[in-house]
Design an enzyme around this catalytic site. Structure first.
Site, mmCIF file in Angstrom:
data_model
loop_
_atom_site.group_PDB
_atom_site.id
_atom_site.type_symbol
_atom_site.label_atom_id
_atom_site.label_comp_id
_atom_site.label_asym_id
_atom_site.label_seq_id
_atom_site.Cartn_x
_atom_site.Cartn_y
_atom_site.Cartn_z
ATOM 1 N N HIS A 73 -2.395 6.851 3.665
ATOM 2 C CA HIS A 73 -0.949 6.909 3.902
ATOM 3 C C HIS A 73 -0.394 8.190 3.284
ATOM 4 O O HIS A 73 -0.518 8.425 2.067
ATOM 5 C CB HIS A 73 -0.249 5.704 3.267
ATOM 6 C CG HIS A 73 -0.486 4.408 3.975
ATOM 7 N ND1 HIS A 73 -1.167 4.313 5.170
ATOM 8 C CD2 HIS A 73 -0.114 3.132 3.658
ATOM 9 C CE1 HIS A 73 -1.214 3.038 5.551
ATOM 10 N NE2 HIS A 73 -0.580 2.314 4.652
ATOM 11 N N CYS A 113 0.806 -1.223 0.000
ATOM 12 C CA CYS A 113 0.000 0.000 0.000
ATOM 13 C C CYS A 113 0.838 1.272 0.000
ATOM 14 O O CYS A 113 0.485 2.255 -0.656
ATOM 15 C CB CYS A 113 -0.953 -0.002 1.195
ATOM 16 S SG CYS A 113 -0.175 -0.389 2.770
#
Length: 344
Positions: A242, A150
């Site tokens: 993120h 990710c």
């Protein structure tokens, strides 16, 4: 065209995100969900502890969960999405590909295997041609395709946009949301009022995966990019999204304006889940922010901001939704590419 799809490991956090993304999909019809033996035989609504912020689709709640075994999956399933734990997936996924299934997997096992395509469709769609090598070497009729980690997915599309300037070195510091560790991965006592400056195995993935993703397929193997990457990965108390601080050094001169233009012009694709544009560039220096920007482009866009010139290149911040673009959404997009290119 309707493609019957299934989810391996459909009761977990990423499996639930798969279900959310597949609900109403224009090409994919979810018909099969597998899970552990303890869940097999139960209706999905009874087997899963639902944690997504939208209701379980009614028809999904009625699906009977199957065992995660090729013998228990119907032959009319054309494509499988895998959200299995990597230790389980390493054993199970090859059994499905040997049985002839095409598997688009979010699990971390085998990402760096020489004959397994590691794909971000807007960056290296041609790497799917490695499937022919995979089938020849392994003797199976199915195929195994991976999406990257990710945090890697958040950064690499931006690096691909800068590669025309001669990408040489990258330093990245990540601020990663707690959902990246799974529901039980980080306790509240660990993360509230705190930052954890280490995520096991994450830095290695960010160092190695970009080289493969930015490499070229020569007809028999992936020739890896020679970019040097250094990474520091940190867990922070945000739920999703993120955020990453990136310093990129290039062989050719690069300016703030030329970098922003490269980001804005990054290649997108005509696929149902592909965002347009791929990269949203913010002029405001305090953007992107996880709470404000993680769901742009239905969670599939990369957000970039804070672009600045440095003595050796460029510095910027990038953000993506880690369980959509960085996980289930990435696998769904790979599945769409597999269909588009005729592998399914």
């Amino acid at each position: 065209m309707s493609v019957n799809v299934g989810i391996l490991g459909g009761t977990g956090a990423v499996g639930q995100r798969f279900i959310q993304l597949l609900d109403g999909h224009p090409e994919f019809e979810l018909t099969t969900i597998t899970a552990s033996d303890a869940s097999a035989g139960k209706a999905y609504r009874e087997a899963a502890k639902w944690r997504i912020d939208s209701p379980i689709p009614e028809y999904v709640g009625d699906i009977e969960v199957r065992a995660t075994d090729p013998s228990d999956v119907p032959d009319d399933v054309d494509l499988l999405f895998s959200s299995l734990p990597s230790g389980v997936a390493a054993d199970v996924e090859p059994k499905f590909t040997e049985a002839g299934y095409v598997v688009s997997s979010n699990s971390s096992n085998s990402r760096m295997a020489d004959d397994v395509p590691l794909v971000i469709p807007e960056v290296n769609a041609d790497h799917l041609n490695l499937i022919e090598v995979q089938r020849d070497e392994r003797g199976w009729d199915g195929a195994l395709v991976k999406n990257p980690n990710c945090s890697t997915i958040t950064m690499v599309p931006t690096l691909a946009a800068l590669d025309n300037f001669g990408l040489e070195r990258v330093h990245v510091s990540t601020l990663q949301a707690v959902s990246g560790a799974g529901y039980d991965g980080v306790t509240s006592m660990e993360i509230i009022d705190n930052v954890i400056p280490h995520i096991g195995g994450e830095e290695d993935k960010m160092v190695t995966e970009p080289k493969k993703l930015l490499g070229s397929f020569d007809g028999s193997e992936i020739v890896q990019h020679d970019v040097d990457v250094a990474a520091s990965c940190n867990r922070v108390p945000t739920l999703d999204g993120h955020l990453e601080n990136v310093w990129a050094e290039t062989a050719e001169e690069i300016t703030k304006a030329s970098a922003e233009a490269a980001f804005a012009e990054a290649t997108t694709l005509d696929l149902p889940s592909a965002p347009d544009p791929l990269i949203e560039v913010f002029e405001d220096p305090d953007r992107p922010q996880p709470r404000l920007d993680r769901t742009i482009g239905d969670g599939m866009q990369i957000a970039v901001g804070g672009v600045q010139e440095t003595p050796a290149g460029i510095q910027y911040n990038c953000l993506a939704h880690n369980t959509i673009r960085g996980a289930a959404g990435a696998s769904v997009l790979n599945g769409e590419l597999l269909v588009e290119d005729g592998w399914v």
